[in-house]
Write a protein that holds these residues in place. Structure first.
Motif, mmCIF file in Angstrom:
data_model
loop_
_atom_site.group_PDB
_atom_site.id
_atom_site.type_symbol
_atom_site.label_atom_id
_atom_site.label_comp_id
_atom_site.label_asym_id
_atom_site.label_seq_id
_atom_site.Cartn_x
_atom_site.Cartn_y
_atom_site.Cartn_z
ATOM 1 N N SER A 136 0.863 -1.181 0.000
ATOM 2 C CA SER A 136 0.000 0.000 0.000
ATOM 3 C C SER A 136 0.894 1.225 0.000
ATOM 4 N N GLU A 137 0.265 2.368 0.106
ATOM 5 C CA GLU A 137 1.062 3.612 0.145
ATOM 6 C C GLU A 137 1.878 3.734 1.430
ATOM 7 N N LYS A 138 1.564 2.869 2.422
ATOM 8 C CA LYS A 138 2.294 2.918 3.692
ATOM 9 C C LYS A 138 3.318 1.803 3.848
ATOM 10 N N TYR A 139 3.042 0.615 3.294
ATOM 11 C CA TYR A 139 3.879 -0.550 3.584
ATOM 12 C C TYR A 139 4.452 -1.192 2.312
ATOM 13 N N PHE A 140 5.688 -1.706 2.451
ATOM 14 C CA PHE A 140 6.326 -2.459 1.381
ATOM 15 C C PHE A 140 7.220 -3.521 2.016
ATOM 16 N N MET A 141 7.595 -4.532 1.233
ATOM 17 C CA MET A 141 8.424 -5.622 1.756
ATOM 18 C C MET A 141 9.841 -5.530 1.188
ATOM 19 N N ILE A 142 10.818 -5.701 2.089
ATOM 20 C CA ILE A 142 12.241 -5.717 1.718
ATOM 21 C C ILE A 142 12.741 -7.159 1.819
ATOM 22 N N GLU A 143 13.575 -7.562 0.863
ATOM 23 C CA GLU A 143 14.225 -8.866 0.935
ATOM 24 C C GLU A 143 15.738 -8.677 0.838
ATOM 25 N N ILE A 144 16.487 -9.280 1.772
ATOM 26 C CA ILE A 144 17.944 -9.242 1.714
ATOM 27 C C ILE A 144 18.393 -10.125 0.550
ATOM 28 N N ASP A 145 19.213 -9.570 -0.342
ATOM 29 C CA ASP A 145 19.614 -10.306 -1.551
ATOM 30 C C ASP A 145 20.433 -11.557 -1.218
ATOM 31 N N ASP A 146 20.129 -12.621 -1.906
ATOM 32 C CA ASP A 146 20.863 -13.883 -1.771
ATOM 33 C C ASP A 146 20.886 -14.531 -3.158
ATOM 34 N N LEU A 147 22.082 -14.660 -3.747
ATOM 35 C CA LEU A 147 22.210 -15.146 -5.128
ATOM 36 C C LEU A 147 22.371 -16.660 -5.214
ATOM 37 N N ARG A 148 22.382 -17.350 -4.100
ATOM 38 C CA ARG A 148 22.570 -18.810 -4.139
ATOM 39 C C ARG A 148 21.291 -19.481 -4.641
ATOM 40 N N PRO A 149 21.445 -20.443 -5.559
ATOM 41 C CA PRO A 149 20.243 -21.100 -6.098
ATOM 42 C C PRO A 149 19.540 -21.985 -5.074
ATOM 43 N N GLU A 150 20.304 -22.477 -4.065
ATOM 44 C CA GLU A 150 19.710 -23.419 -3.109
ATOM 45 C C GLU A 150 19.212 -22.737 -1.835
ATOM 46 N N ARG A 151 19.101 -21.423 -1.834
ATOM 47 C CA ARG A 151 18.719 -20.721 -0.596
ATOM 48 C C ARG A 151 17.414 -21.297 -0.039
ATOM 49 N N ALA A 152 17.450 -21.578 1.254
ATOM 50 C CA ALA A 152 16.319 -22.265 1.900
ATOM 51 C C ALA A 152 15.155 -21.307 2.157
ATOM 52 N N ASN A 153 15.451 -20.222 2.847
ATOM 53 C CA ASN A 153 14.368 -19.267 3.128
ATOM 54 C C ASN A 153 14.889 -17.839 2.946
ATOM 55 N N ASN A 154 14.053 -17.060 2.362
ATOM 56 C CA ASN A 154 14.476 -15.677 2.103
ATOM 57 C C ASN A 154 14.269 -14.816 3.348
ATOM 58 N N GLN A 155 15.204 -13.867 3.550
ATOM 59 C CA GLN A 155 15.120 -12.962 4.700
ATOM 60 C C GLN A 155 14.345 -11.726 4.264
ATOM 61 N N SER A 156 13.050 -11.738 4.513
ATOM 62 C CA SER A 156 12.206 -10.615 4.099
ATOM 63 C C SER A 156 11.423 -10.089 5.302
ATOM 64 N N TYR A 157 11.073 -8.822 5.235
ATOM 65 C CA TYR A 157 10.322 -8.209 6.333
ATOM 66 C C TYR A 157 9.617 -6.957 5.822
ATOM 67 N N ILE A 158 8.580 -6.568 6.578
ATOM 68 C CA ILE A 158 7.766 -5.414 6.191
ATOM 69 C C ILE A 158 8.433 -4.116 6.644
ATOM 70 N N CYS A 159 8.353 -3.088 5.800
ATOM 71 C CA CYS A 159 8.917 -1.764 6.125
ATOM 72 C C CYS A 159 7.884 -0.677 5.858
ATOM 73 N N HIS A 160 8.182 0.496 6.394
ATOM 74 C CA HIS A 160 7.437 1.718 6.062
ATOM 75 C C HIS A 160 8.476 2.808 5.845
ATOM 76 N N VAL A 161 8.044 4.006 5.526
ATOM 77 C CA VAL A 161 8.983 5.057 5.118
ATOM 78 C C VAL A 161 9.987 5.417 6.211
ATOM 79 N N ASN A 162 9.608 5.255 7.491
ATOM 80 C CA ASN A 162 10.511 5.602 8.591
ATOM 81 C C ASN A 162 11.184 4.390 9.228
ATOM 82 N N SER A 163 11.094 3.249 8.572
ATOM 83 C CA SER A 163 11.731 2.049 9.128
ATOM 84 C C SER A 163 13.241 2.259 9.257
ATOM 85 N N ALA A 164 13.786 1.732 10.361
ATOM 86 C CA ALA A 164 15.231 1.830 10.579
ATOM 87 C C ALA A 164 15.952 0.777 9.744
#
Length: 826
Positions: free
Chosen positions: A294-322
């Motif tokens: 939405s206009e308030k929330y978006f999801m960030i994912e830490i990049d991982d180029l390995r093809p076998e990566r088990a789980n992606n490190q993602s989390y919700i952010c907003h404009v003032n997220s640290a």
């Protein structure tokens, strides 16, 4: 480590700071803690209170300070007199907001003790209530009466928590613990399992009151991690039960009024940026905007180029997220950017990476501006949550600072971890002493300097410290005095101390450095808060060692508080001294004012009152010379009427007479004194009465009197180890030739000066050309009896006035004495 016994030893922050040579991060830098301590009441607010002597009548009172559910009040009309201050419990006392008496046909009546001071009640109330701020009605009446807002989040309360993997979903959580606003939360439906428990500060933007999701169009359903644990029918049954019990377990909505407001972001899917993983905040990595909700929330994912990566490190952010930064932020700040796992080579290049991914960098405009105005410095100590084990709160050291981000080394964690990267506005960092204040276990350092044996203070407190139980009992019986030291929840309470940057800073303090101080410190433990305030003042001085010397405890002075060791550094040398601070909230205002006067600055420069527009002392219009002249340091001796007072003037004069004789004997060895020097015979003695009309009470001093007084004043100044930031011309006392005193016409008094109050004396002085000195007489409580005791040496010694103004003042005092003998002595 197991069996080490470290946790059994008692950790002492003061000793730890002393032994490590470090300082604690200032309390004012932890805004979320500051907000959590506010109880809705503030000094200066007014309310209507039942009069003790007549419970059927009420009068307006002002809040002097707050301490938990206790208020220290003063009836309006007592002015600066704190003798009649009284504590009351919001829960049991008859307290109401302004206007309540008029609405409920109750009588507002002046209390007996100040009847003579208020001849016209209506006119007085009009003046007092003009622009007054009333105590909030909802805190004085109804279900929430007397409760600290934070205490309303009790174990068993329910809230809603947004899903960290899907911003459009939320689920109900139960409060398991509330530690100073830091909540241990458990998902509704998992009462028997703590596996998914989370620790979140109550002001977190993702935490809301029950009903928030429905009102804002979000899905109310359990997160995917726990959904398989129960059937859909079970979850619906849980939801139905929550709605039925909503009223009894809900938390007031106004509790979240201080939560940060989430603004609109401008990120798009696929944008690249740099980010810190909040679950493992040790490195900065390339990241991608994975999804925009939405206009308030978006999801960030830490990049991982390995093809076998088990789980992606993602989390919700907003404009003032640290922890989110524009591309190249690390490079510009000289920091290491960790390449994504699977990236070929160690030398990461953003231009090549963006080209390889076919992506664009998030523009600078997407990110909030970072502030460096926060009060933290390298090597400062604080308390911080261990991100790997949120149950742990450890001692932390600031090892690095970049913009509004700290690198923290956690000491004492069960498992050693790298330095954590946190925002200065993080709600997982706390000031030194926060754990102790809230009764939570702080992890001490592995090689902690600890107290193996508890030390016993050798200095007894001036007053008995009262426990919460005793306070309650005394309040019930109306036996609690304003002078009693009050402890609530095991700690002393100190109001917030404001630095009023516009006020006059005096000769010792650097105006520029004062302007850089935080707006306020506290509230919290009195000793810790005042120690921090004094340390900040010492560091803001032209010569820190000099200010430390001014503040240090006089060995001959009476002990009124608590001794604290403070340090100062100047020109490569370290100095330390014991400084006295008060331990109880009711004495903080007086302590701050007296300390300001010691430092020859405006009495409002710092204290529990914020100067919003114009200082009550009008300090901005006074020059440095004039200001020091009128507000200069007072000696410890007070020249007001002795406690209890005396109706017989001769009895009241015996003590001062002895003191003067002793001093005269001391000066005989230094320098011969002329027999025609200033007369030391007490006013009112038979000898003086005989010569009053002939010689000693003449309207102007003789040449020999002036000459001797000038010599004495110069000798005294040579002995004083004081250096002022004024020019020599400003400090040079006037020569006798320069002193001109107009012979005023004979004074005719309307009343006997023996019966004058302090206010009468002040009124008289304001009618003379010594009007600016009236404040000194008010501060030292000099009434008519004390006025008639004053002589030139007494005035110079106790008021620290220059010779010229002292003589001018004594001229008016002699006129009063002469009129007294001629009109009333017989």
């Amino acid at each position: 480590e197991a069996g080490s016994g470290v946790e059994d030893m008692e950790f002492n922050w003061d000793e730890y700071l002393e032994d490590t040579g470090a300082i604690a991060a200032p309390h004012g830098s932890f805004k979320h803690v500051d907000t959590s301590l506010q109880n809705g009441f503030a000094p200066g607010m007014k309310l209507e209170v039942a009069v003790k002597s007549d419970q059927n009548t009420y009068w307006v009172a002002t809040i002097i300070t707050t301490c938990g559910q206790l208020l220290l009040l003063r009836y309006d009309g007592y002015g600066e007199d704190r003798k009649a201050d009284f504590w009351c419990d919001i829960m049991t006392a008859d307290l109401h907001p302004l206007g309540w008496c008029e609405q409920n046909k109750k009588v507002l009546k002046v209390p007996e003790g100040i009847k003579d001071k208020i001849p016209d009640q209506e006119e007085f109330l009009q003046q007092v209530l003009k622009g007054a701020c009333s105590a909030p009605a909802n805190l004085l009446e109804g279900l929430h009466r007397g409760k600290n807002p934070l205490d309303l989040i009790a174990p068993g309360s329910r809230l809603e928590l947004q899903n960290s993997r899907d911003a459009l979903e939320a689920w109900i959580v139960n409060v398991v613990e509330n530690i100073g606003g830091r909540l241990k939360l458990r998902y509704e439906g998992l009462e028997d399992s703590d596996k998914f428990d989370q620790w979140i500060f109550y002001l977190d933007p993702f935490l809301h009151q029950v009903g928030w999701a429905t009102q804002n169009g979000y899905n109310l359903q359990p997160p995917s991690a726990i959904r398989p644990l129960k059937s859909e029918a079970d979850w619906q049954e849980i939801l139905k039960k929550v709605k039925e019990e909503e009223e009894e377990s809900s938390v007031p909505t106004d509790l979240f009024k201080d939560k940060p407001v989430i603004g609109v972001h401008s990120f798009s899917e696929g944008m690249k940026l740099e980010a810190v993983d909040p679950i493992a905040p040790f490195i900065i990595s390339p990241a991608t905007v994975l999804k925009v909700y939405s206009e308030k929330y978006f999801m960030i994912e830490i990049d991982d180029l390995r093809p076998e990566r088990a789980n992606n490190q993602s989390y919700i952010c907003h404009v003032n997220s640290a922890g989110i930064f524009p591309v190249q932020w690390s490079l510009k700040n000289g920091l290491h950017l960790s390449p994504p796992p699977g990236y070929p080579g160690q030398d990461f290049d953003w231009a090549d990476y963006l080209k390889q991914c076919g992506a664009e960098a998030a523009p600078q405009s997407c990110f909030p501006s970072l502030s460096s105005d926060h009060g933290f410095k390298e090597n400062m100590k604080l308390e911080a949550v261990n991100p790997v084990d949120p149950e742990e709160v450890c001692i932390a050291t600031v090892t690095k600072l970049k913009d509004s981000y700290l690198w923290l080394q956690l000491e004492g964690s069960k498992k050693p971890i790298p330095d954590c990267i946190v925002s200065v506005e993080s709600m997982n960092i706390f000031p030194a002493g926060w754990c102790e204040t809230n009764g939570y276990q702080l992890r001490p350092p592995r090689k902690a300097i600890v107290n193996k044996q508890k030390k016993i203070a050798v200095v007894q407190p001036e007053k008995q410290v009262l426990s919460s139980r005793t306070v309650h009992d005394r309040l019930k019986n109306q036996e609690l005095n304003s002078s009693d030291s009050v402890v609530i929840n095991g700690k002393y309470c100190c109001p917030k101390i404001y630095f009023n940057h516009r006020c006059f800073s005096g000769p010792y303090l650097n105006k520029g450095r004062i302007a850089e101080l935080p707006q306020s410190v506290g509230p919290g433990n009195c000793v810790l808060v005042l120690k921090e305030v004094l340390t900040l003042l010492i560091n803001a001085a032209y010569k820190p060692s000099r200010v430390l010397r001014e503040l240090q405890l006089d060995e001959e002075a009476a002990w009124h508080g608590h001794g604290e060791t403070l340090k100062a550094k100047y020109k490569g040398k370290s100095y330390r001294a014991t400084v006295e601070v008060v331990r109880t909230a009711d004495r903080v205002a007086d302590f701050c004012r007296k300390t300001c006067i010691k430092l020859e600055c405006c009495p409002n420069l710092f204290g529990p009152q914020m100067v919003l527009d114009k200082c009550s002392e009008n300090c901005s219009v006074l020059t440095k010379t004039k200001y020091t002249h009128y507000y200069g340091k007072r000696k410890n001796k007070r020249i007001g009427r002795p406690p209890g007072g005396h109706s017989n003037l001769e009895v009241a004069m015996k003590k001062p007479n002895k003191r003067r004789k002793k001093r005269k004997h001391f000066f005989v060895h230094k320098k011969k004194r002329s027999s025609t020097s200033v007369d030391n015979t007490p006013a009112g003695s038979p000898q003086e009465s005989e010569v009053s009309e002939k010689k000693s009470l003449s309207s102007s001093p003789t040449q020999s009197e002036l000459s001797h007084s000038l010599t004495q004043d110069q000798d005294k100044r040579k002995r004083k180890l004081r250096t002022f930031s004024f020019s020599d011309d400003e400090n040079k006392p006037p020569s006798p030739k320069e002193i001109k005193i107009e012979v005023a016409e004979k004074l005719q008094l309307d009343s006997n000066p023996l019966e004058w109050s302090v206010a009468d004396v002040v009124r008289f002085l304001k009618s003379t050309d010594c009007a600016p000195m009236a404040r000194i007489f008010l501060d030292q409580e000099i009434d008519g009896q004390a006025l008639l005791l004053l002589t030139l040496p007494t005035v110079q010694e106790c008021m620290d006035l220059k010779l010229g103004p002292a003589i001018k003042l004594c001229h008016h005092i002699e006129r009063v004495k002469l009129a007294f003998y001629q009109q009333f002595a017989n």
